[in-house]
Design a protein around this motif. Structure first.
Motif, PDB file in Angstrom:
ATOM      1  N   PRO A  25       0.813  -1.214   0.000  1.00 20.54           N
ATOM      2  CA  PRO A  25       0.000   0.000   0.000  1.00 20.54           C
ATOM      3  C   PRO A  25       0.854   1.275   0.000  1.00 20.54           C
ATOM      4  O   PRO A  25       0.348   2.366  -0.244  1.00 20.54           O
ATOM      5  N   GLU A  26       2.142   1.128   0.264  1.00 25.17           N
ATOM      6  CA  GLU A  26       3.063   2.277   0.285  1.00 25.17           C
ATOM      7  C   GLU A  26       4.481   1.727   0.181  1.00 25.17           C
ATOM      8  O   GLU A  26       4.668   0.500   0.185  1.00 25.17           O
ATOM      9  N   GLY A  27       5.461   2.617   0.081  1.00 29.41           N
ATOM     10  CA  GLY A  27       6.809   2.148  -0.213  1.00 29.41           C
ATOM     11  C   GLY A  27       7.781   2.072   0.953  1.00 29.41           C
ATOM     12  O   GLY A  27       8.751   1.298   0.904  1.00 29.41           O
ATOM     13  N   THR A  28       7.541   2.865   1.996  1.00 33.44           N
ATOM     14  CA  THR A  28       8.540   2.976   3.061  1.00 33.44           C
ATOM     15  C   THR A  28       8.836   1.626   3.735  1.00 33.44           C
ATOM     16  O   THR A  28      10.002   1.256   3.920  1.00 33.44           O
ATOM     17  N   ALA A  29       7.770   0.896   4.092  1.00 33.74           N
ATOM     18  CA  ALA A  29       7.963  -0.325   4.879  1.00 33.74           C
ATOM     19  C   ALA A  29       8.782  -1.368   4.112  1.00 33.74           C
ATOM     20  O   ALA A  29       9.645  -2.040   4.703  1.00 33.74           O
ATOM     21  N   PHE A  64      -1.076   0.163  -3.859  1.00 35.08           N
ATOM     22  CA  PHE A  64      -2.460  -0.320  -3.952  1.00 35.08           C
ATOM     23  C   PHE A  64      -3.209  -0.060  -2.653  1.00 35.08           C
ATOM     24  O   PHE A  64      -2.746  -0.460  -1.580  1.00 35.08           O
ATOM     25  N   ARG A  65      -4.330   0.604  -2.760  1.00 40.16           N
ATOM     26  CA  ARG A  65      -5.174   0.806  -1.578  1.00 40.16           C
ATOM     27  C   ARG A  65      -6.634   0.644  -1.997  1.00 40.16           C
ATOM     28  O   ARG A  65      -7.065   1.258  -2.986  1.00 40.16           O
ATOM     29  N   ALA A  66      -7.376  -0.161  -1.238  1.00 43.89           N
ATOM     30  CA  ALA A  66      -8.780  -0.427  -1.578  1.00 43.89           C
ATOM     31  C   ALA A  66      -9.652   0.721  -1.069  1.00 43.89           C
ATOM     32  O   ALA A  66     -10.425   0.566  -0.134  1.00 43.89           O
ATOM     33  N   GLU A  67      -9.471   1.889  -1.689  1.00 43.45           N
ATOM     34  CA  GLU A  67     -10.278   3.056  -1.314  1.00 43.45           C
ATOM     35  C   GLU A  67     -11.382   3.218  -2.339  1.00 43.45           C
ATOM     36  O   GLU A  67     -11.346   2.626  -3.414  1.00 43.45           O
ATOM     37  N   ASN A  68     -12.352   4.063  -2.003  1.00 43.45           N
ATOM     38  CA  ASN A  68     -13.410   4.340  -2.959  1.00 43.45           C
ATOM     39  C   ASN A  68     -12.867   5.273  -4.034  1.00 43.45           C
ATOM     40  O   ASN A  68     -12.528   6.409  -3.735  1.00 43.45           O
ATOM     41  N   ARG A  78      -8.091   9.817  -6.621  1.00 40.19           N
ATOM     42  CA  ARG A  78      -7.975   8.698  -5.680  1.00 40.19           C
ATOM     43  C   ARG A  78      -8.195   7.396  -6.437  1.00 40.19           C
ATOM     44  O   ARG A  78      -9.290   7.153  -6.930  1.00 40.19           O
ATOM     45  N   LYS A  79      -7.155   6.605  -6.537  1.00 37.68           N
ATOM     46  CA  LYS A  79      -7.198   5.358  -7.301  1.00 37.68           C
ATOM     47  C   LYS A  79      -6.950   4.192  -6.368  1.00 37.68           C
ATOM     48  O   LYS A  79      -6.456   4.362  -5.262  1.00 37.68           O
ATOM     49  N   ARG A  80      -7.260   3.002  -6.856  1.00 41.59           N
ATOM     50  CA  ARG A  80      -6.895   1.802  -6.081  1.00 41.59           C
ATOM     51  C   ARG A  80      -5.475   1.350  -6.438  1.00 41.59           C
ATOM     52  O   ARG A  80      -4.776   0.832  -5.601  1.00 41.59           O
ATOM     53  N   VAL A  91      11.056   8.836  -1.497  1.00 42.47           N
ATOM     54  CA  VAL A  91      12.485   8.858  -1.145  1.00 42.47           C
ATOM     55  C   VAL A  91      12.615   8.538   0.340  1.00 42.47           C
ATOM     56  O   VAL A  91      11.737   8.887   1.135  1.00 42.47           O
ATOM     57  N   GLU A  92      13.698   7.866   0.689  1.00 43.87           N
ATOM     58  CA  GLU A  92      13.971   7.538   2.083  1.00 43.87           C
ATOM     59  C   GLU A  92      15.452   7.826   2.330  1.00 43.87           C
ATOM     60  O   GLU A  92      16.312   7.294   1.620  1.00 43.87           O
ATOM     61  N   ALA A  93      15.724   8.676   3.321  1.00 41.42           N
ATOM     62  CA  ALA A  93      17.119   8.999   3.650  1.00 41.42           C
ATOM     63  C   ALA A  93      17.388   8.598   5.092  1.00 41.42           C
ATOM     64  O   ALA A  93      16.691   9.048   5.999  1.00 41.42           O
ATOM     65  N   VAL A 146      -1.797  15.909  11.361  1.00 40.74           N
ATOM     66  CA  VAL A 146      -1.336  14.579  11.803  1.00 40.74           C
ATOM     67  C   VAL A 146      -1.131  13.778  10.528  1.00 40.74           C
ATOM     68  O   VAL A 146      -1.636  14.126   9.482  1.00 40.74           O
ATOM     69  N   ARG A 147      -0.395  12.721  10.594  1.00 40.99           N
ATOM     70  CA  ARG A 147      -0.276  11.841   9.432  1.00 40.99           C
ATOM     71  C   ARG A 147      -0.854  10.507   9.849  1.00 40.99           C
ATOM     72  O   ARG A 147      -0.698  10.083  10.989  1.00 40.99           O
ATOM     73  N   GLY A 148      -1.510   9.827   8.911  1.00 44.34           N
ATOM     74  CA  GLY A 148      -2.248   8.622   9.259  1.00 44.34           C
ATOM     75  C   GLY A 148      -1.405   7.372   9.482  1.00 44.34           C
ATOM     76  O   GLY A 148      -1.943   6.278   9.541  1.00 44.34           O
ATOM     77  N   TYR A 175       4.404   5.251  12.020  1.00 43.38           N
ATOM     78  CA  TYR A 175       5.868   5.244  12.145  1.00 43.38           C
ATOM     79  C   TYR A 175       6.507   6.629  12.283  1.00 43.38           C
ATOM     80  O   TYR A 175       7.691   6.743  12.535  1.00 43.38           O
ATOM     81  N   TYR A 176       5.709   7.690  12.117  1.00 46.15           N
ATOM     82  CA  TYR A 176       6.319   9.029  12.164  1.00 46.15           C
ATOM     83  C   TYR A 176       6.704   9.455  13.566  1.00 46.15           C
ATOM     84  O   TYR A 176       6.034   9.113  14.550  1.00 46.15           O
ATOM     85  N   GLU A 177       7.783  10.199  13.663  1.00 43.96           N
ATOM     86  CA  GLU A 177       8.158  10.863  14.917  1.00 43.96           C
ATOM     87  C   GLU A 177       8.821  12.190  14.544  1.00 43.96           C
ATOM     88  O   GLU A 177       9.429  12.310  13.491  1.00 43.96           O
ATOM     89  N   ASP A 226      -6.543  16.804  -2.100  1.00 47.79           N
ATOM     90  CA  ASP A 226      -5.577  17.844  -2.452  1.00 47.79           C
ATOM     91  C   ASP A 226      -4.141  17.544  -2.024  1.00 47.79           C
ATOM     92  O   ASP A 226      -3.260  18.356  -2.229  1.00 47.79           O
ATOM     93  N   ALA A 227      -3.890  16.359  -1.417  1.00 51.93           N
ATOM     94  CA  ALA A 227      -2.525  16.062  -0.962  1.00 51.93           C
ATOM     95  C   ALA A 227      -1.682  15.528  -2.122  1.00 51.93           C
ATOM     96  O   ALA A 227      -1.936  14.461  -2.654  1.00 51.93           O
ATOM     97  N   LEU A 228      -0.697  16.333  -2.512  1.00 50.16           N
ATOM     98  CA  LEU A 228       0.235  15.897  -3.549  1.00 50.16           C
ATOM     99  C   LEU A 228       1.239  14.922  -2.961  1.00 50.16           C
ATOM    100  O   LEU A 228       1.729  14.021  -3.622  1.00 50.16           O
TER     101      LEU A 228
END
Ligand code: HAM
Length: 414
Positions: free
Chosen positions: A82-86, A110-114, A119-121, A128-130, A255-257, A260-262, A277-279
């Motif tokens: 569903p995302e790349g970081t993990a 991939f995210r099973a959203e409406n 907003r796509k599935r 990027v991860e540093a 907040v971020r959903g 893992y953020y700190e 609207d979140a790029l």
């Protein structure tokens, strides 16, 4: 009736001419990322569910209700990422080498959203991860990179909103502070937020429901609930951003959903995008994989949303594709065979071309060439073959000229 199967809801084919814009975005990004010494990582699209469940958090929307999760034939619990970081953290933890890493990825998530506009599935992220330093200067550098990327793509209306969640002790203090402030208004929260109040109060701040948003306006600033060290970290980040000339807005209730953020978190929005609207979103994080704690800073940009924000026309997208130099039109089989070997030698010289093999009338072959966006057509029939020439027509100007076959490559390369 044998119907053509439709693609799955929220999962699109990306084709010409829009693919021109995709390729240009990717190339521009790679060039910029190289300036910052990032190298690419390609992780698998399928992962074990556990890669995401712990790091993103069991109560996060992504894990809780959006993962395409299933058992494979061997009974393993797997999912589409569903995302790349993990996945990147899984890779680095497996290496046992998470220091001084600067990695980027581009690909489908991939995210099973409406599904709706933006907003796509299946959607695409550049992430990027540093993992190199605990300094707020790294956070600032990554934000500056994000700025440069968006500017490089021509997104001019991006707004950077930043906040801090502090460390895990701060998170507890933030939860307690928010609970105390929101408790008197619990009754007016929506049904989801009543549950969030118990399970993960931070997520109430994210609710789009107007009643909840009104209540949230009275919530305390998260920054005021941080311990002095975490506050100093945030202030140092703001100082670094000012030093680098990166413009931002402090959004003390952002907040971020993802769990893992700190410390630093951010979201980049574009007013041209409407409700989605979140790029991009990112921040500093600590991800535990096995016994290892991996700490870094990163972001993920939604490429579909960048494309929406750019609002390019099909014609503008087409112009970003490499041009088709030539279509070879043949009047008759003999000419078609001769055009095949001519095309082969033209391609060896870097001239892009295609031989029309439709066997149709010249008029139709011309139309095909126009539709393919060719710059020129080369026409040969028996007459030209016997004379050892090719008729070359430049489509933009309609200029036409006979060129000796041997001179064609040099003439076209001019
Ligand atoms: P995220 O905020 O979940 O963060 O996603 C990043 C971006 O992906 C969003 O801002 C949005 O542009 C795009 N996006 C998310 N869901 C969809 C969707 N259903 N359709 C279209 N676009 C979407 C992350 O994924 C983190 N891994 C970012 C990160 C990297 N943080 C640290 N490193």
């Amino acid at each position: 009736m044998n119907e053509v199967p439709a693609s799955l809801k929220g999962m699109d084919d990306i084709v010409c001419p829009e693919i021109g814009l995709w390729q240009w975005l990717e190339k521009t990004a790679r060039d910029i990322l190289a300036l910052y010494a990032f190298t690419e990582i390609r992780t698998p699209i399928l992962e074990r569910q556990e890669v995401f469940t712990r790091s993103l958090g069991e109560t996060s929307d992504i894990v809780h209700k959006e993962m395409f999760a299933f058992e494979d034939r061997g009974g393993r619990a797997i999912c589409l990422r569903p995302e790349g970081t993990a996945g990147v953290m899984r890779h680095l933890a497996g290496l046992g080498q998470a220091r001084n890493q600067r990695l980027y990825y581009m690909g489908p998530m991939f995210r099973a959203e409406n599904p709706q506009k933006g907003r796509k599935r299946q959607f695409h992220q550049l992430g990027v991860e540093a993992l190199s330093s605990p300094s707020p200067w790294l956070d600032a550098e990554i934000l500056e990179l994000q700025h440069r990327l968006l500017a490089g793509w021509g997104v001019t209306d991006a707004v950077f909103r930043i906040n801090s969640r502090g460390n895990s002790d701060d998170m507890n203090a933030i939860r307690v502070g928010l609970k105390a402030a929101l408790n008197p208004h619990r009754d007016v929260l929506c049904a989801d937020c009543k549950k969030r109040f118990e399970e993960n109060i931070l997520r109430v701040l994210d609710c789009k429901n107007p009643g909840c948003a009104e209540v949230v306006r009275s919530a305390p600033s998260m920054l005021d609930l941080l311990c002095p060290e975490s506050r100093a970290y945030f202030d140092a980040l703001c100082g670094a951003l000012d030093h680098l000339g990166v413009r931002y807005v402090v959004e003390p209730r952002l907040v971020r959903g993802l769990d893992y953020y700190e410390h630093t978190i951010w979201e980049v929005t574009s007013p041209s995008l409407g409700s989605q609207d979140a790029l991009s979103g990112g921040g500093r994080y600590g991800v535990t994989m096995g016994k290892q704690l991996l700490q870094g800073v990163g972001f993920g940009v939604g490429l579909e949303r960048v494309i929406l924000a750019l609002g390019k026309s099909p014609e503008e997208c087409r112009q970003l594709l490499p041009p088709l130099d030539l279509v070879l039109i043949s009047m008759g089989e003999r000419a078609m065979v001769a055009n095949q070997s001519l095309a082969k030698s033209l391609r060896s010289r870097g001239i892009s071309c295609v031989v029309d093999m439709s066997g149709k009338k010249m008029k139709d072959q011309f139309r095909n060439a126009l539709e393919a966006g060719a710059l020129r057509v080369l026409i040969r029939g028996d007459q030209e073959l016997d004379a050892g020439v090719c008729r070359i027509k430049t489509l933009a100007t309609q200029e036409q000229q006979d060129v000796v076959v041997e001179d064609v490559p040099a003439w076209l390369a001019r």
